[in-house]
Structures are given as C-alpha cells and as structure tokens.
Design a protein around this motif. Sequence first.
Motif, PDB file in Angstrom:
ATOM      1  N   ALA A   1      15.372  55.631 -46.975  1.00  0.00           N
ATOM      2  CA  ALA A   1      14.733  56.176 -48.174  1.00  0.00           C
ATOM      3  C   ALA A   1      13.697  57.225 -47.806  1.00  0.00           C
ATOM      4  O   ALA A   1      13.646  58.306 -48.384  1.00  0.00           O
ATOM      5  CB  ALA A   1      14.080  55.050 -48.976  1.00  0.00           C
TER       6      ALA A   1
ATOM      7  N   TYR B   1      24.179  58.674 -52.419  1.00  0.00           N
ATOM      8  CA  TYR B   1      23.060  59.242 -53.148  1.00  0.00           C
ATOM      9  C   TYR B   1      23.566  60.009 -54.354  1.00  0.00           C
ATOM     10  O   TYR B   1      24.651  60.581 -54.339  1.00  0.00           O
ATOM     11  CB  TYR B   1      22.248  60.184 -52.261  1.00  0.00           C
TER      12      TYR B   1
ATOM     13  N   SER C   1      19.344  52.087 -57.114  1.00  0.00           N
ATOM     14  CA  SER C   1      17.909  51.983 -56.872  1.00  0.00           C
ATOM     15  C   SER C   1      17.265  53.358 -57.005  1.00  0.00           C
ATOM     16  O   SER C   1      17.865  54.373 -56.628  1.00  0.00           O
ATOM     17  CB  SER C   1      17.636  51.432 -55.462  1.00  0.00           C
TER      18      SER C   1
ATOM     19  N   LEU D   1      15.125  56.097 -55.755  1.00  0.00           N
ATOM     20  CA  LEU D   1      14.610  56.541 -54.472  1.00  0.00           C
ATOM     21  C   LEU D   1      13.390  57.427 -54.655  1.00  0.00           C
ATOM     22  O   LEU D   1      12.414  57.325 -53.927  1.00  0.00           O
ATOM     23  CB  LEU D   1      15.693  57.286 -53.703  1.00  0.00           C
ATOM     24  N   SER D   2      13.448  58.304 -55.661  1.00  0.00           N
ATOM     25  CA  SER D   2      12.339  59.217 -55.901  1.00  0.00           C
ATOM     26  C   SER D   2      12.390  59.707 -57.338  1.00  0.00           C
ATOM     27  O   SER D   2      13.468  59.991 -57.863  1.00  0.00           O
ATOM     28  CB  SER D   2      12.407  60.404 -54.938  1.00  0.00           C
TER      29      SER D   2
ATOM     30  N   TYR E   1      18.716  58.810 -56.823  1.00  0.00           N
ATOM     31  CA  TYR E   1      19.145  57.413 -56.774  1.00  0.00           C
ATOM     32  C   TYR E   1      19.815  57.131 -55.435  1.00  0.00           C
ATOM     33  O   TYR E   1      20.291  58.050 -54.753  1.00  0.00           O
ATOM     34  CB  TYR E   1      20.165  57.110 -57.875  1.00  0.00           C
ATOM     35  N   ALA E   2      19.876  55.873 -55.069  1.00  0.00           N
ATOM     36  CA  ALA E   2      20.577  55.486 -53.837  1.00  0.00           C
ATOM     37  C   ALA E   2      21.188  54.106 -54.006  1.00  0.00           C
ATOM     38  O   ALA E   2      20.640  53.255 -54.734  1.00  0.00           O
ATOM     39  CB  ALA E   2      19.619  55.502 -52.652  1.00  0.00           C
TER      40      ALA E   2
END
Length: 486
Positions: free
Chosen positions: A10, A39, A333, A335-336, A481-482
């Motif tokens: 990440a 990603y 999830s 990520l940013s 996202y990841a």
Amino acid sequence: MKFRLFTAIALTAMAMTSCSEDTDTIGSSITNETDKMVYSTGIYQATSKSILADSIYSKTVDFYLGKVKDPETNSYVKSEFMAQFNMLEDFTLPDESDIVGTDEHGIVADSCELWLIFDRSNCYGDSLTPLKVKVQELSKPVEDGQYYSNFDPYTQGYVRADGLQKNTTFSLSNLHYSDSLRSTKGYTEFASISFNDPYTDKDGNTYKNFGTYLMRQYYKNAKNFKNAYTFVHTLAPGFNFQVTDGLGVMAKIARIDLISNYSYLDSDTTTTGVIYLSSTPEVLQTAHIENDKGALDRLVNDNSCTYIKSPAGIFTEVTLPVDDISQNHASDSLLSVSITFNRQNSDVQNVQFPISTPDNILMVQKDSLSTFFENETMYDYTTSFMASLSTNAYTFSNIGNLITQMARQKAEGLKSDANWVANHPDWNKVVLVPAATSTSTSYDSYGYSTTTVTGVHHNLGLSSTKLVGGANSPIEVKVIYAKFKQ
C-alpha cells in the motif's frame, strides 16, 4: 503474512501512483504470483459551500488588538482580548526590612508598567497609525470554561467599574525611542502603558501605584503568590483590552508583561528588583471579535466559489461522496483518498495592505467542530487533518480513514434507526477552518533542534482566500482501491 505484505504494498503503491496513471502492473516486482494485488481507481465529486463562522471558541494563545476595514467586504473588523497573568511558583521577594522605597503607609514600588510586545511579522496595516486602547481591571476572574469570540466582559459584568483604568495611544513603530536604539540588534517594537497612577483596591485602600499594591499584598500574605490560580483569584483577576479609537491597524501581541520595579538593600548596596508577570498559555486568555455579519453574508451567498476567512468569518463546508466511494467497490480496500482545494484569485486588487492567505486549514467533521476546539484536540490524520498552502492549493492527500469511519457510522446507525440519515444530516460533511498551531522546540545533546506541534486553535489573525467550489463547481475526489487477485 498477507496483512503485513498488504501494508508494505500500500505504501509503495501510493508513492508510485503519483508518478503514473497506469496501475495495472503495480506490485509485480515485490510480490509473487499468488499475492499479486489488483488496483483500480475512481474519481468522484464532492460539493462545497461557504458557511458563516459566527462566533468561534476563543480561549487562545494569540492576542490581536486593533480595528481595520476589510478590503474584501468594505466592512470593519475589530479584535480585543482579556488576559490574566501568571505567577510562577516559589515566587519570593526580599525581606521587607530590606526594601528601600517607603512612604507614610509603608513600602512602595518605584514604578509599574504594562508592556505589549508586538509580533511585527504578523501585524497588519500602517505602522504609524495611532491606536487608542483602554485597559481596565477585571472585577473577578474569568473561570476556565468554554468561551467564544462573542463573549464580552462588559455585558457579562466582569469589568470593575471603579478599578484600574488606563487610556493610552500607541502605534506599531514606537517613535518615542531613538532610531539608534530601535536599530539595535534584538530590539523588539513594543508599547509601554504606565500603571504609575495611584491605585485603589476593591477594599478602598489606595497605593502609590499597582506595583505597590502587589508588594504590600505579598508581605501581608505571601501564600496568595504561591501559584497562578491563587494569584488570579485573590489579587489580580486580569485586565481587559478594548479598542476605543483608531482605524487601519491590527497588532499581533507576542507577549504581555506586567513589570514592577523596586529598590532593596543587598549587602548594603541598593539594588533594583523586578516583579515580572507575564500572560502565558497557563492562564486564561479570551478574544472578543466584532465582524459585520451582513457583509460576510454577501460572500457566503456567492455560489461561484467558497471562502475561508478569519477571524470568526467564513468556513467552507464540504459534503464528501462517502456512499459512492464505499459502495461502488464494496469488496475492495481503500488505499488512498485525496482531495485538493484550489485557490482563486481575489477580486480585490491594488490595495495598500492586502490581507494574507491562510497558511493552514484544518479539515474536521462538521458535527464535532465545536468540541474539537473546546477539548483542545490535536488533528490525528484519521478524523481530522491539516493542510498547508502549497502551489496555490490545499491538498489533503489521504482521507481514506475518515471515509471508512463515516461509512461505518452510517451502516451501524441504520441497523437501529431507519431514519438515521435524516436524523444526522451532517454525517458526511466536513468543515475547512483557518487554523493556527502552537509549537515547542527541543534540543538534543549535539544542539540540533526539533520543533513539535503541540496544539491547534482558530486563526484569530486577518486572513482570507477564495476556493474553487460552490454550487456549480464540484471538486474531484481521487480514490485508489486495492484487493488481492483471486
């Protein structure tokens, strides 16, 4: 193992995405085939609007004193304050028998002055403009509590009508002193207010000056000087500083000192001693700010942009696209999550004293705005964030934790209340606030310094900026996202 690996990936991914828009191959060099990440990105839209700050929490470490005409609103802004003075623990004076100065009633102080020391780098206006100020003694201490910028010691009955009162006029450049002195290294501009007139205490006793009052009280009962609390509650509740005339200057006061000089014998030599009191963060200080609400409302109603304006002026409210971010990639999830607020050029040009742009703005959830400052909370980059002005914009580089928490709060709330969203209309809103910080500096054994932010509070100085936004200009929220490849 996968959790630790995911964290490492990440951090690497966030660094790499700043260099490339192509995220298809991120992680291929640091993971094996079974742990490769997938990603994806998304761009969503936040909306913003200006809101009136009204009054703000005003317990502060910053003092501003003055009255100016805001070139952006053509209205007046006035800033005043109340301050108490700190008494250091273990304070002592020489034996009373060694005091040289006396009159028919007992010992006396040679002189007593109040010094307002300016932070010239943060003052506004013409340094030669005269400012007339009234300094008045308080009748009782302003107890520690939640005070806002509309708190007025006069209407609340805190100013002692028959107490010490001093009218004085000064400018930021103290021309009473010679140019040679003022050019001396280490010289700081200040205003000196004489407290040498006779002073009558609340019991009707009159003293040569305020310093004499303090000295006699010490020899009467030194226990009243044991710490700041007892000093403020028994002898000197504090002073209020009111602007009575003058326009065009706003002074930032770096420090306020109350200095009483006295003479005493030290080994048969007459020596000058000093009672030195200072208004510090350990005692209560509150600001009183007056703004033209009608003039501010005209800016609030401008839908072509949003404003951030201090002191106690305008904030920007932002509605974040929490549902879009969390629901469109429910199995991924975050990520940013980043959002940037770009500045617009001001419509006010060619003014002699332009108002500065806020150096820092705080992002805090709207429903916790008041308690954030009342509880003297520190921003944590989880639910509150600080951004500094850089390349004409304020960027919050990762507010993913905030988005996740907002989504979780909504989900939990709906489990027990179908009308939770209607009952919590600010659940996905944040407010951008002009903020100032307090810092402390420490030194290691090699003399290297480390500066640490120790507190955050409302910016009480003059500042203003326009931001891209408003009803017709949504703001991009960029998301990465990841997830692990199945």
